[in-house]
Write an enzyme that holds these catalytic residues in place. Sequence first.
Site, mmCIF file in Angstrom:
data_model
loop_
_atom_site.group_PDB
_atom_site.id
_atom_site.type_symbol
_atom_site.label_atom_id
_atom_site.label_comp_id
_atom_site.label_asym_id
_atom_site.label_seq_id
_atom_site.Cartn_x
_atom_site.Cartn_y
_atom_site.Cartn_z
ATOM 1 N N GLU A 1 0.844 -1.214 -3.486
ATOM 2 C CA GLU A 1 2.292 -1.025 -3.584
ATOM 3 C C GLU A 1 3.028 -2.123 -2.805
ATOM 4 O O GLU A 1 3.043 -2.130 -1.577
ATOM 5 C CB GLU A 1 2.669 0.351 -3.042
ATOM 6 C CG GLU A 1 4.099 0.749 -3.285
ATOM 7 C CD GLU A 1 4.449 0.869 -4.758
ATOM 8 O OE1 GLU A 1 5.580 0.464 -5.109
ATOM 9 O OE2 GLU A 1 3.625 1.352 -5.543
ATOM 10 N N GLU B 1 8.608 5.815 2.246
ATOM 11 C CA GLU B 1 7.955 4.920 1.284
ATOM 12 C C GLU B 1 6.565 5.431 0.914
ATOM 13 O O GLU B 1 6.153 5.331 -0.250
ATOM 14 C CB GLU B 1 7.867 3.494 1.828
ATOM 15 C CG GLU B 1 7.278 2.515 0.843
ATOM 16 C CD GLU B 1 7.998 2.459 -0.495
ATOM 17 O OE1 GLU B 1 7.305 2.440 -1.534
ATOM 18 O OE2 GLU B 1 9.238 2.439 -0.530
ATOM 19 N N GLU C 1 5.095 8.274 -7.218
ATOM 20 C CA GLU C 1 4.885 7.337 -8.325
ATOM 21 C C GLU C 1 3.450 7.376 -8.830
ATOM 22 O O GLU C 1 3.207 7.336 -10.036
ATOM 23 C CB GLU C 1 5.263 5.919 -7.896
ATOM 24 C CG GLU C 1 6.746 5.721 -7.737
ATOM 25 C CD GLU C 1 7.127 4.303 -7.362
ATOM 26 O OE1 GLU C 1 6.225 3.456 -7.188
ATOM 27 O OE2 GLU C 1 8.330 4.033 -7.259
#
Length: 156
Positions: A64, A105, A112
């Site tokens: 990521e 995050e 996600e």
Amino acid sequence: MNKITPINLENKTASHSSIKQVAHNSALTPDSFAESAKGKTGFYRIIKAAGYSMDGFKAAYKFEAAFRQVVWLNFALFVAIAFMPFAMSIKMMLVIASFLSLIVELINTGIEACVDHTSTAKHPLAKIAKDVGSAAQFLSLFLLTVLWLMALSVFL
């Protein structure tokens, strides 16, 4: 492997508590996958959990780009906090806000990954899930920016 027996939710004789009891009893039997995956108890379990956490950090950093950016941003901010002549309470507030942005995050990355695991096809609910995670991260970074501007305003 245990055989899964369906529960008839329309059965008038079945009570709500019996459905809960059946689900609870079948979900955490000693030979269930979830129980065996969790492992031991006590100190060994803490060590295993720490290992899983490290795996999560490594995966987020490797896969990521947004997580890598937030890590390096916060690293630079931590260095700045160490050298800025802020009061200890201001430094603590800035460190908390930095960690909050990292935590959000990580959660956003997890959301996600779950959405992408379910399906990579475009779907309105998948978009909402990803957009809400992104909005949460935006707010945490906005908070971090506002707190830094407030802390730096004493030097203006």
